[in-house]
Design a protein around this motif. Sequence first.
Motif, short mmCIF file in Angstrom:
data_model
loop_
_atom_site.label_atom_id
_atom_site.label_comp_id
_atom_site.label_asym_id
_atom_site.label_seq_id
_atom_site.Cartn_x
_atom_site.Cartn_y
_atom_site.Cartn_z
N MET A 288 66.06 12.44 58.17
CA MET A 288 66.54 11.39 57.19
C MET A 288 65.22 11.09 56.58
N CYS A 289 65.63 10.82 55.32
CA CYS A 289 64.48 10.03 54.33
C CYS A 289 64.65 8.52 54.41
N PRO B 229 63.58 15.49 52.71
CA PRO B 229 64.39 15.11 51.44
C PRO B 229 64.36 16.59 50.43
N GLY C 182 68.82 13.76 44.05
CA GLY C 182 69.66 12.68 44.51
C GLY C 182 71.02 12.79 43.82
N THR D 222 69.37 15.27 51.49
CA THR D 222 68.54 15.69 52.68
C THR D 222 68.75 17.00 53.24
N ASN E 228 71.25 8.52 52.49
CA ASN E 228 70.97 10.06 52.23
C ASN E 228 72.17 10.84 52.35
N THR E 229 72.67 11.71 51.60
CA THR E 229 73.47 12.62 51.86
C THR E 229 73.03 14.17 52.31
N ARG E 230 73.68 14.57 53.34
CA ARG E 230 73.42 15.71 54.00
C ARG E 230 73.63 17.04 53.15
N SER F 118 71.79 8.13 46.36
CA SER F 118 71.37 8.37 47.65
C SER F 118 70.40 9.80 47.35
N VAL F 119 69.82 10.01 48.40
CA VAL F 119 68.77 11.21 48.29
C VAL F 119 69.32 12.20 49.29
N TRP G 139 70.21 1.90 46.44
CA TRP G 139 69.72 3.12 47.29
C TRP G 139 70.88 2.95 48.44
N GLU H 240 58.88 8.78 56.94
CA GLU H 240 59.65 9.33 58.03
C GLU H 240 59.39 8.55 59.39
#
Length: 247
Positions: free
Chosen positions: A1-2, A186, A149, A170, A94-96, A167-168, A74, A125
């Motif tokens: 993850m970021c 990311p 994102g 990933t 984060n969003t996978r 979200s970022v 975030w 990380e």
Amino acid sequence: MCGRLNITDDPFVIGLCEALGVSIFPDKQKPEIKHLPDGRPISPYFFKRFIRATEQVGIVREVAGKRVFELATWWLLLDYQSGGFKPSKYTSFNTRYDKLNTPNSAGYKAFRQSRCIIPVTGFGETQGQGVNAVYTDFFALEGALALGGLCREWLHYKTGEQALSCSVITLAGHEKLRPFHEKSMPLILNQQDGSMDLWLDGSQTDVSVFDIMLQPHLPQDLLAQHVDKPSTHRPVGEPLFIAADNP
């Protein structure tokens, strides 16, 4: 993850925003930034060496056909609590990538309607846990990084209070980054091939055009610097060079 972001007030971040058609500072003049008692800035601009999930980050998105620079929490999923919107109990900074096309997932609708770019100096990380944790900060060898994102708008039906979250995205792990973080990386958008324009285009609803972007890829040379811990970020050893992938 970021797990953390680094967004500093430098020419590269400012230049990336200007390349995207937005100006961080009106008339290119820095405004006076006032702060809350706890040190948080009261300003539409936010710079910080160590940004944690749930904190504010600057994003670029398209609104009614026009690109804007705004602050967002975030953490994609928010709940309304006493005093306003707060991060939900569901982890969503984060969003996978492999959940983007799953109906009813947190990022499904946003992937199709409200993508954004998070201009950053770098990201961090963590590999391992507890006393075995190793922390690494990553920076572009030249320029800033454009992280892909998602964002969401929130409106409380009774109070009218509004909020913006992000979200970022990933991706799967990259072989060049596995010594530092095995599981994921990311989404770093290519700044030279039109990827940023495509990503921000609100009229682009055929998300299959993003399939190639959702493959692990390094469009820029990076420097990886081990640090003692994120909050103090004292360098441990010399920075390591990570070459960009071939186009």
